[in-house]
Motif scaffolding. Structure first.
Motif, PDB file in Angstrom:
ATOM      1  N   ILE A  15     -53.703 -18.628 116.609  1.00  0.00           N
ATOM      2  CA  ILE A  15     -52.767 -19.244 117.539  1.00  0.00           C
ATOM      3  C   ILE A  15     -53.436 -20.457 118.178  1.00  0.00           C
ATOM      4  N   ILE A  16     -52.693 -21.540 118.286  1.00  0.00           N
ATOM      5  CA  ILE A  16     -53.154 -22.736 118.983  1.00  0.00           C
ATOM      6  C   ILE A  16     -52.178 -22.997 120.131  1.00  0.00           C
ATOM      7  N   ILE A  17     -52.729 -23.274 121.314  1.00  0.00           N
ATOM      8  CA  ILE A  17     -51.894 -23.668 122.450  1.00  0.00           C
ATOM      9  C   ILE A  17     -52.219 -25.112 122.764  1.00  0.00           C
ATOM     10  N   GLU A  18     -51.164 -25.929 122.879  1.00  0.00           N
ATOM     11  CA  GLU A  18     -51.347 -27.325 123.213  1.00  0.00           C
ATOM     12  C   GLU A  18     -50.221 -27.795 124.108  1.00  0.00           C
ATOM     13  N   ARG A  19     -50.425 -28.958 124.719  1.00  0.00           N
ATOM     14  CA  ARG A  19     -49.424 -29.530 125.604  1.00  0.00           C
ATOM     15  C   ARG A  19     -48.232 -30.040 124.819  1.00  0.00           C
ATOM     16  N   ILE A  20     -47.055 -29.962 125.414  1.00  0.00           N
ATOM     17  CA  ILE A  20     -45.852 -30.550 124.848  1.00  0.00           C
ATOM     18  C   ILE A  20     -45.941 -32.055 125.084  1.00  0.00           C
ATOM     19  N   THR A  21     -45.779 -32.812 124.003  1.00  0.00           N
ATOM     20  CA  THR A  21     -45.925 -34.259 124.102  1.00  0.00           C
ATOM     21  C   THR A  21     -44.647 -35.018 123.767  1.00  0.00           C
ATOM     22  N   SER A  22     -43.619 -34.306 123.289  1.00  0.00           N
ATOM     23  CA  SER A  22     -42.388 -35.002 122.924  1.00  0.00           C
ATOM     24  C   SER A  22     -41.224 -34.028 122.860  1.00  0.00           C
ATOM     25  N   VAL A  23     -40.019 -34.565 123.061  1.00  0.00           N
ATOM     26  CA  VAL A  23     -38.818 -33.737 122.960  1.00  0.00           C
ATOM     27  C   VAL A  23     -38.584 -33.273 121.529  1.00  0.00           C
ATOM     28  N   ALA A  24     -39.228 -33.897 120.571  1.00  0.00           N
ATOM     29  CA  ALA A  24     -39.078 -33.479 119.173  1.00  0.00           C
ATOM     30  C   ALA A  24     -39.501 -32.017 118.981  1.00  0.00           C
ATOM     31  N   MET A  25     -40.357 -31.525 119.831  1.00  0.00           N
ATOM     32  CA  MET A  25     -40.822 -30.136 119.746  1.00  0.00           C
ATOM     33  C   MET A  25     -39.738 -29.145 120.163  1.00  0.00           C
ATOM     34  N   PHE A  26     -38.688 -29.620 120.838  1.00  0.00           N
ATOM     35  CA  PHE A  26     -37.697 -28.714 121.407  1.00  0.00           C
ATOM     36  C   PHE A  26     -36.764 -28.086 120.388  1.00  0.00           C
ATOM     37  N   GLU A  27     -36.667 -28.640 119.220  1.00  0.00           N
ATOM     38  CA  GLU A  27     -35.851 -28.015 118.175  1.00  0.00           C
ATOM     39  C   GLU A  27     -36.383 -26.607 117.895  1.00  0.00           C
ATOM     40  N   GLN A  28     -37.688 -26.498 117.647  1.00  0.00           N
ATOM     41  CA  GLN A  28     -38.289 -25.185 117.414  1.00  0.00           C
ATOM     42  C   GLN A  28     -38.358 -24.355 118.690  1.00  0.00           C
ATOM     43  N   CYS A  29     -38.652 -25.001 119.822  1.00  0.00           N
ATOM     44  CA  CYS A  29     -38.707 -24.264 121.090  1.00  0.00           C
ATOM     45  C   CYS A  29     -37.354 -23.614 121.395  1.00  0.00           C
ATOM     46  N   ALA A  30     -36.272 -24.308 121.087  1.00  0.00           N
ATOM     47  CA  ALA A  30     -34.932 -23.762 121.321  1.00  0.00           C
ATOM     48  C   ALA A  30     -34.711 -22.499 120.491  1.00  0.00           C
ATOM     49  N   GLU A  31     -35.189 -22.503 119.261  1.00  0.00           N
ATOM     50  CA  GLU A  31     -35.075 -21.309 118.407  1.00  0.00           C
ATOM     51  C   GLU A  31     -35.822 -20.131 119.030  1.00  0.00           C
ATOM     52  N   VAL A  32     -37.004 -20.404 119.563  1.00  0.00           N
ATOM     53  CA  VAL A  32     -37.802 -19.344 120.195  1.00  0.00           C
ATOM     54  C   VAL A  32     -37.124 -18.855 121.468  1.00  0.00           C
ATOM     55  N   LEU A  33     -36.584 -19.784 122.261  1.00  0.00           N
ATOM     56  CA  LEU A  33     -35.869 -19.400 123.477  1.00  0.00           C
ATOM     57  C   LEU A  33     -34.716 -18.454 123.141  1.00  0.00           C
ATOM     58  N   MET A  34     -33.927 -18.795 122.134  1.00  0.00           N
ATOM     59  CA  MET A  34     -32.801 -17.936 121.739  1.00  0.00           C
ATOM     60  C   MET A  34     -33.305 -16.585 121.247  1.00  0.00           C
ATOM     61  N   ASP A  35     -34.373 -16.590 120.457  1.00  0.00           N
ATOM     62  CA  ASP A  35     -34.937 -15.343 119.940  1.00  0.00           C
ATOM     63  C   ASP A  35     -35.404 -14.438 121.082  1.00  0.00           C
ATOM     64  N   ALA A  36     -35.988 -15.034 122.100  1.00  0.00           N
ATOM     65  CA  ALA A  36     -36.503 -14.253 123.222  1.00  0.00           C
ATOM     66  C   ALA A  36     -35.397 -13.782 124.162  1.00  0.00           C
ATOM     67  N   TYR A  37     -34.503 -14.681 124.553  1.00  0.00           N
ATOM     68  CA  TYR A  37     -33.540 -14.389 125.611  1.00  0.00           C
ATOM     69  C   TYR A  37     -32.229 -13.765 125.141  1.00  0.00           C
ATOM     70  N   ASN A  38     -31.915 -13.839 123.876  1.00  0.00           N
ATOM     71  CA  ASN A  38     -30.648 -13.269 123.392  1.00  0.00           C
ATOM     72  C   ASN A  38     -30.789 -11.812 122.979  1.00  0.00           C
ATOM     73  N   ARG A  39     -31.831 -11.172 123.416  1.00  0.00           N
ATOM     74  CA  ARG A  39     -32.060  -9.747 123.144  1.00  0.00           C
ATOM     75  C   ARG A  39     -32.524  -9.082 124.432  1.00  0.00           C
ATOM     76  N   PRO A  40     -32.618  -7.757 124.447  1.00  0.00           N
ATOM     77  CA  PRO A  40     -33.053  -7.070 125.675  1.00  0.00           C
ATOM     78  C   PRO A  40     -34.427  -7.576 126.117  1.00  0.00           C
ATOM     79  N   PRO A  41     -34.682  -7.642 127.403  1.00  0.00           N
ATOM     80  CA  PRO A  41     -33.851  -7.112 128.484  1.00  0.00           C
ATOM     81  C   PRO A  41     -32.812  -8.107 129.014  1.00  0.00           C
ATOM     82  N   TRP A  42     -32.819  -9.368 128.534  1.00  0.00           N
ATOM     83  CA  TRP A  42     -31.916 -10.369 129.103  1.00  0.00           C
ATOM     84  C   TRP A  42     -30.514 -10.316 128.501  1.00  0.00           C
TER      85      TRP A  42
END
Length: 161
Positions: A15-42
């Motif tokens: 795993i690598i953690i790095e700073r967000i440097t552009s909105v271009a990263m949000f396409e994948q981040c949005a997929e992760v957000l949906m994967d995390a929040y569209n299931r329990p407990p949310w």
């Protein structure tokens, strides 16, 4: 600026953690957000357009800071917020922290929080404030957070639709 942090969690993936440097990263981040929040407990109902809009809104706020966790070429976790001035010193408001379901309960969220704290310390930001639900309250206490005294969350009208 945060150096690229490399580590292994309770899986074989590096795993690598790095700073967000552009909105271009949000396409994948949005997929992760949906994967995390569209299931329990949310059990939310995020779609990609709304998720990208939310993340872009945060990105466009003054003093935005954000971090992504990457396994291979895939973003698997994200934390975003912004620094705001306060008379006692700057405060970082953590708006969202989420991890792909497959990587939850394996220490990745704690690593994202640790990277965030390290990066904020370099920026001389000593205070982080966040809003959380009961479902993940214990996660944040394990990361060193505590409840604010003499503060209450208010909403109008009486719930979020």
């Amino acid at each position: 600026m945060l150096p690229r942090l490399k580590f292994k969690i309770k899986m074989a993936d590096e795993i690598i953690i790095e700073r967000i440097t552009s909105v271009a990263m949000f396409e994948q981040c949005a997929e992760v957000l949906m994967d995390a929040y569209n299931r329990p407990p949310w059990n939310d109902n995020w779609n990609k357009e709304a998720a990208i809009a939310l993340l872009t809104c945060y990105y466009n706020s003054p003093e935005f800071m954000g971090w992504i966790a990457i396994a291979g070429k895939n973003i698997i976790g994200c934390g975003v917020g912004n620094i705001e001035p306060y008379y006692k010193g700057d405060i970082f408001y953590l708006k969202e922290l989420f991890v792909a379901a497959r990587y939850q309960q394996k220490g990745l969220g704690k690593r994202l929080v640790a990277a965030m704290k390290q990066d904020l310390a370099v920026a001389d930001v000593k205070t982080v404030i966040l809003l959380t639900s009961d479902a993940v309250f214990n996660f944040y206490t394990k990361c060193g957070f505590s409840e604010m005294e003499e503060r209450r969350i208010m909403i109008y009208p009486d719930r979020i639709n």
